[in-house]
Design a protein around this motif. Structure first.
Motif, PDB file in Angstrom:
ATOM      1  N   TYR A 122      -1.819  -3.278  -3.697  1.00 46.02           N
ATOM      2  CA  TYR A 122      -2.277  -1.900  -4.370  1.00 46.02           C
ATOM      3  C   TYR A 122      -1.840  -1.721  -5.498  1.00 46.02           C
ATOM      4  N   CYS A 130      -1.207 -10.322  -2.293  1.00 49.01           N
ATOM      5  CA  CYS A 130      -1.721  -9.598  -1.798  1.00 49.01           C
ATOM      6  C   CYS A 130      -1.604  -7.766  -2.166  1.00 49.01           C
ATOM      7  N   LYS A 164      -6.737   1.215  -5.693  1.00 45.82           N
ATOM      8  CA  LYS A 164      -7.213   0.087  -4.909  1.00 45.82           C
ATOM      9  C   LYS A 164      -6.948  -1.347  -4.931  1.00 45.82           C
ATOM     10  N   LYS A 165      -7.160  -1.799  -4.468  1.00 47.51           N
ATOM     11  CA  LYS A 165      -6.481  -3.170  -4.264  1.00 47.51           C
ATOM     12  C   LYS A 165      -6.223  -3.821  -5.856  1.00 47.51           C
ATOM     13  N   THR A 166      -5.201  -4.877  -5.756  1.00 44.60           N
ATOM     14  CA  THR A 166      -4.558  -5.035  -7.360  1.00 44.60           C
ATOM     15  C   THR A 166      -5.632  -6.856  -7.388  1.00 44.60           C
ATOM     16  N   PHE A 170       0.787  -1.222   0.411  1.00 46.54           N
ATOM     17  CA  PHE A 170      -0.196  -0.325   0.144  1.00 46.54           C
ATOM     18  C   PHE A 170       0.507   1.274   0.199  1.00 46.54           C
TER      19      PHE A 170
END
Length: 85
Positions: free
Chosen positions: A43, A41, A31-33, A11
């Protein structure tokens, strides 16, 4: 105009990248990937532009590494991501 997703491992990297792009008046959304792009996880920045090289140059000049740059293509209500860098 084309849509792009620029993936980052954290992030904080994504937020810093967005800040540097804003300094150059380049708009982006954090946004989230999408799970299709990275198994871990992360971004991503979403940007709509005709000149992705401007974004890549800004990131390079700021020593910000990304996990990949993808062009978003939608066909038949399905989204595909084509890696461009």
């Amino acid at each position: 105009m084309k849509d792009y997703v620029i993936a980052f491992s954290s992030f904080y990297k994504a937020a810093y990248a967005q800040e540097k792009l804003q300094e150059q008046q380049i708009r982006s959304t954090l946004k989230k990937t999408p799970p299709k792009l990275l198994k871990s996880c992360g971004y991503a920045l979403y940007a709509r532009t005709n000149q992705i090289q401007n974004i890549l140059d800004t990131l390079s000049e700021s020593n910000i590494n990304h996990s990949g740059v993808y062009e978003v293509q939608e066909q038949n209500n399905q989204i595909d991501y084509i890696r461009v860098d």
